[in-house]
Motif scaffolding. Sequence first.
Motif, mmCIF file in Angstrom:
data_model
loop_
_atom_site.group_PDB
_atom_site.id
_atom_site.type_symbol
_atom_site.label_atom_id
_atom_site.label_comp_id
_atom_site.label_asym_id
_atom_site.label_seq_id
_atom_site.Cartn_x
_atom_site.Cartn_y
_atom_site.Cartn_z
ATOM 1 N N MET A 1 26.982 28.301 7.339
ATOM 2 C CA MET A 1 28.379 27.935 7.383
ATOM 3 C C MET A 1 28.494 26.413 7.309
ATOM 4 N N LEU A 2 29.330 25.938 6.409
ATOM 5 C CA LEU A 2 29.531 24.501 6.230
ATOM 6 C C LEU A 2 30.824 24.037 6.865
ATOM 7 N N TYR A 3 30.795 22.787 7.345
ATOM 8 C CA TYR A 3 31.977 22.123 7.882
ATOM 9 C C TYR A 3 32.169 20.820 7.125
ATOM 10 N N ALA A 4 33.412 20.378 7.051
ATOM 11 C CA ALA A 4 33.719 19.088 6.429
ATOM 12 C C ALA A 4 34.561 18.269 7.393
ATOM 13 N N LEU A 5 34.215 17.005 7.510
ATOM 14 C CA LEU A 5 34.982 16.063 8.320
ATOM 15 C C LEU A 5 35.448 14.949 7.399
ATOM 16 N N ILE A 6 36.748 14.815 7.270
ATOM 17 C CA ILE A 6 37.337 13.809 6.395
ATOM 18 C C ILE A 6 37.918 12.709 7.267
ATOM 19 N N LEU A 7 37.453 11.494 7.053
ATOM 20 C CA LEU A 7 37.961 10.339 7.786
ATOM 21 C C LEU A 7 39.132 9.760 7.010
ATOM 22 N N ALA A 8 40.320 9.838 7.578
ATOM 23 C CA ALA A 8 41.533 9.423 6.871
ATOM 24 C C ALA A 8 42.439 8.589 7.767
ATOM 25 N N GLY A 9 41.846 7.693 8.534
ATOM 26 C CA GLY A 9 42.645 6.898 9.458
ATOM 27 C C GLY A 9 42.722 5.433 9.112
ATOM 28 N N GLY A 10 41.966 5.006 8.100
ATOM 29 C CA GLY A 10 41.932 3.588 7.761
ATOM 30 C C GLY A 10 43.187 3.109 7.054
ATOM 31 N N LYS A 11 43.316 1.805 6.992
ATOM 32 C CA LYS A 11 44.493 1.200 6.373
ATOM 33 C C LYS A 11 44.282 0.890 4.900
ATOM 34 N N GLY A 12 43.063 0.895 4.419
ATOM 35 C CA GLY A 12 42.796 0.665 3.009
ATOM 36 C C GLY A 12 43.137 -0.732 2.545
ATOM 37 N N VAL A 13 42.917 -1.716 3.398
ATOM 38 C CA VAL A 13 43.339 -3.087 3.066
ATOM 39 C C VAL A 13 42.581 -3.679 1.886
ATOM 40 N N ARG A 14 41.423 -3.154 1.559
ATOM 41 C CA ARG A 14 40.683 -3.695 0.411
ATOM 42 C C ARG A 14 41.326 -3.331 -0.913
ATOM 43 N N LEU A 15 42.267 -2.403 -0.903
ATOM 44 C CA LEU A 15 42.972 -2.035 -2.130
ATOM 45 C C LEU A 15 44.342 -2.714 -2.221
ATOM 46 N N TYR A 16 44.542 -3.748 -1.428
ATOM 47 C CA TYR A 16 45.783 -4.503 -1.506
ATOM 48 C C TYR A 16 45.927 -5.048 -2.919
ATOM 49 N N PRO A 17 47.037 -5.032 -3.550
ATOM 50 C CA PRO A 17 48.366 -4.718 -3.038
ATOM 51 C C PRO A 17 48.753 -3.246 -3.138
ATOM 52 N N LEU A 18 47.896 -2.404 -3.696
ATOM 53 C CA LEU A 18 48.244 -0.988 -3.812
ATOM 54 C C LEU A 18 48.479 -0.323 -2.466
ATOM 55 N N SER A 19 47.747 -0.744 -1.448
ATOM 56 C CA SER A 19 47.764 -0.045 -0.165
ATOM 57 C C SER A 19 48.673 -0.684 0.874
ATOM 58 N N ARG A 20 49.583 -1.512 0.482
ATOM 59 C CA ARG A 20 50.479 -2.121 1.479
ATOM 60 C C ARG A 20 51.643 -1.197 1.800
ATOM 61 N N GLU A 21 52.446 -1.600 2.746
ATOM 62 C CA GLU A 21 53.656 -0.863 3.142
ATOM 63 C C GLU A 21 53.373 0.572 3.583
ATOM 64 N N LYS A 22 52.454 0.725 4.505
ATOM 65 C CA LYS A 22 52.145 2.027 5.108
ATOM 66 C C LYS A 22 51.769 3.083 4.071
#
Length: 88
Positions: A1-22
Amino acid sequence: MLYALILAGGKGVRLYPLSREKNPKQFLKVINDKSFLRNTVDRIKPLVSKENIYVVTNEEYLDKIYDELPEINKENIYVEPANKETAL
């Protein structure tokens, strides 16, 4: 049986300006009309049942995660107690 853990809490600041404004990296639609998060879940669904997919996010993005992944049980979505940008 496989499990997956997805980390999705970061702000993604390295993709600025695409990742600005929440609109952090996990919600961006860069590759196709789906977000990075949606693409990730779609890629692992053939390997991992939806009951075994877990997502870690922060309080600020919780509602967006619920909207983006309605098929994932809310009990499988965890909110990190404090955002430290360390994936720990």
